[in-house]
Scaffold this active site. Sequence first.
Site, mmCIF file in Angstrom:
data_model
loop_
_atom_site.group_PDB
_atom_site.id
_atom_site.type_symbol
_atom_site.label_atom_id
_atom_site.label_comp_id
_atom_site.label_asym_id
_atom_site.label_seq_id
_atom_site.Cartn_x
_atom_site.Cartn_y
_atom_site.Cartn_z
ATOM 1 N N THR A 189 37.095 37.943 43.234
ATOM 2 C CA THR A 189 37.918 37.379 42.159
ATOM 3 C C THR A 189 39.285 36.965 42.705
ATOM 4 O OG1 THR A 189 38.877 39.524 41.569
ATOM 5 C CG2 THR A 189 36.832 38.887 40.453
ATOM 6 N N ASP A 190 39.985 36.115 41.950
ATOM 7 C CA ASP A 190 41.366 35.790 42.308
ATOM 8 C C ASP A 190 42.264 36.027 41.094
ATOM 9 O OD1 ASP A 190 41.290 33.554 40.613
ATOM 10 O OD2 ASP A 190 40.818 32.179 42.239
ATOM 11 N N GLN A 191 43.529 35.682 41.201
ATOM 12 C CA GLN A 191 44.464 36.041 40.141
ATOM 13 C C GLN A 191 44.252 35.284 38.833
ATOM 14 O OE1 GLN A 191 48.226 35.285 42.202
ATOM 15 N NE2 GLN A 191 48.689 33.677 40.756
ATOM 16 N N MET A 192 43.352 34.302 38.821
ATOM 17 C CA MET A 192 42.963 33.679 37.553
ATOM 18 C C MET A 192 42.012 34.592 36.771
ATOM 19 S SD MET A 192 42.182 29.607 37.707
ATOM 20 C CE MET A 192 43.289 28.567 38.670
ATOM 21 N N GLY A 193 41.548 35.671 37.437
ATOM 22 C CA GLY A 193 40.629 36.592 36.784
ATOM 23 C C GLY A 193 39.175 36.156 36.884
#
Lengths: 149, 149, 149, 149
Positions: free
Chosen positions: B15-19
Site C-alpha cells: 500500500t501507499d499513503q493514498m491507502g
Amino acid sequence: MEWHETEIRVRYAETDQMGIVHNANYLVWFEVGRSDFCRARGFSYKEMEEKDNALMVVAESYCRYKSPAYYEDVLVVRTKVEEIRSRSLRFIYEIFRAADETLLAEGETLHLVTDENKKVRSLPESYKEKLLADEIPDENAFPDNQAPH
Amino acid sequence: MEWHETEIRVRYAETDQMGIVHNANYLVWFEVGRSDFCRARGFSYKEMEEKDNALMVVAESYCRYKSPAYYEDVLVVRTKVEEIRSRSLRFIYEIFRAADETLLAEGETLHLVTDENKKVRSLPESYKEKLLADEIPDENAFPDNQAPH
Amino acid sequence: MEWHETEIRVRYAETDQMGIVHNANYLVWFEVGRSDFCRARGFSYKEMEEKDNALMVVAESYCRYKSPAYYEDVLVVRTKVEEIRSRSLRFIYEIFRAADETLLAEGETLHLVTDENKKVRSLPESYKEKLLADEIPDENAFPDNQAPH
Amino acid sequence: MEWHETEIRVRYAETDQMGIVHNANYLVWFEVGRSDFCRARGFSYKEMEEKDNALMVVAESYCRYKSPAYYEDVLVVRTKVEEIRSRSLRFIYEIFRAADETLLAEGETLHLVTDENKKVRSLPESYKEKLLADEIPDENAFPDNQAPH
C-alpha cells in the site's frame, strides 16, 4: 504459545543480482507473518487502524540471515508474540525453506502502539486478549479462500 | 486456452499513503501469475534460465487500473498466453478481488526470448509446447505445499 | 513544453537475478520524475492531497523497455505533461543512461483526478496553470539541498 | 573515521497506508549509503563482484526507527565502517531529515565476504585499505553527474 505458520513463495522481483533474495524483503515477510498471525486470531491490522485508532508502528527490526532464499522457494514464516506490554509488543519470527526445512532467517520486531497522530497509547484490552489467545480453528477464522470460481 | 488463476493476498508493504496498493505492484503480481502459469505446465523460469539459457525479458508492460486494491484483499490473478512467436510471447492478465469479483486491473506484457547475454534467440520448442498445453492436473504439478509440519 | 530532467542512480535492491533492473521499478522512477516535475513548478503531490483534496490516481501505465539498466547506472528520467483534460492528465517519460545517452525506456501514465474518497473531480485550476507553466528557476524552487552540515 | 553522507528524497512508492515510510525501505537506504560510501573511496560493489569474486552478503541487519519519514522529505544517510575483520565487516548508519536535522533512524548491518558460490572467503586486502581510507575528494571520485545535456 505456539508458532503461527504462513506459507509464501519467493517472487522473481524479490531476488537481486546476487541471485538470492534481497535482505529488505525479509522485513516484508515478517509483516506478512504478523498480519496472518492476527487474522488467525480473528482480527486484522485494518480493523485496529480503522475501528480502534490503534496503529502498531515498527520501532525496531532485527534479522539474522543464515542461508539464502531463492526464486520459487516455498517458505514458511513462523510468527509468535514474544512479549506484550501496555504500550508495546514484540514479535519473533523464523523463516524456513519448506522443501528441506532449512532455517533461512530469524528475527524480531518491536512495535509501539500509537493513535493515528503517532502518539503512543495503550493497546486496547480486546486486542491484547486476542493476541494471547490460541489460534481460531481454520473453519471459523477470517475466510482465506474466496476465489471467483 | 483457459485462464490460469493464482491467488494472492495484498501485503501492507504494497500500500501507499493514498491507502491503496501502489501502481508498480501490479507488474509484480503479473509476474507472480506468469510464474505460476508456467509451474502449472510443469516448468519454471529458473529451469529455463539455468538449463536452457533462455530468458524471458520484459519488453513492454501495460496496465489499466480500474478499481483500487486494499490491504488484506484476497486477489485472483488470471494469466493467459495471448500470442507466441518464434522470439517473443505476450501474456495477458486480469486481476479480480475474490470477495466481490470486482475487476481491479487488466494488462499485458510482451517478452523477448534472449540468452544470458541478452541476445535475442528463439524460444526452445519444448517450452513452446508446454506454454500452449493444458494445465497439468494439480496432483502431478510442481508441489505447491511442502510446509515442515 | 520542455522535458523536465531528474537524475537517479540505480540501487542494488532494484536489480533482480537476471542482473538487470526489475521491470516494476520503471513505474517507480516515472513517479519520481513526476514528483520532481511538480516540485520544479512550485507545488507537490503532498500539497495537492492535503490542502486541496485532489489526488492524481494512476489509471493506466505503459512502459517500453528498450535496453537494460544496471546497478549503479546514473539515469536521467525525462518527464513531460502530454495532455491535460478537466479530470485527467497524461504524463510521458523517457529514461536515459547518463554515461552513454542510451535510451533505456519510454512510457506514459494516465491519471484521474479524484478526491480523498476516490471520486473523480476536476483538477483545480491553479494546478492546471502550474503544470502548464515553465519550470521555476532553481534558486526559487522547492529547496533541494538541506543537509545538516 | 568520519561519516559519509548521502542525500536521498523519499519516494511516494516508499510510503504505506499509515502515511509514513514503510520500515523495510530503511534497509534499502542503508544499502544506498553503503554503495555511496564505497564509490567515495574509488570502488564499487559491482567491481568487487565482477573483478574480484568477492560478495558482501548481509548476515545481520538491525534498525531502530525513532521518528517517521514522510513523502518528499530530503534525508541524509550517514554511513561508517564500524569494524573490519578478515572475513566480515560491520557498517553503521544514521538517517536524518535534512530540513530539521531530526534523527529518524539508526542501524547496522553485518556482512560476510563470500565468493560467487556463497562460500566465506577473506576480504581482498586492497578493499580493506580502501574501506579504511579517507574519502577521495569529489573531483577524483567516480563521476556522479553525467546527464546527457
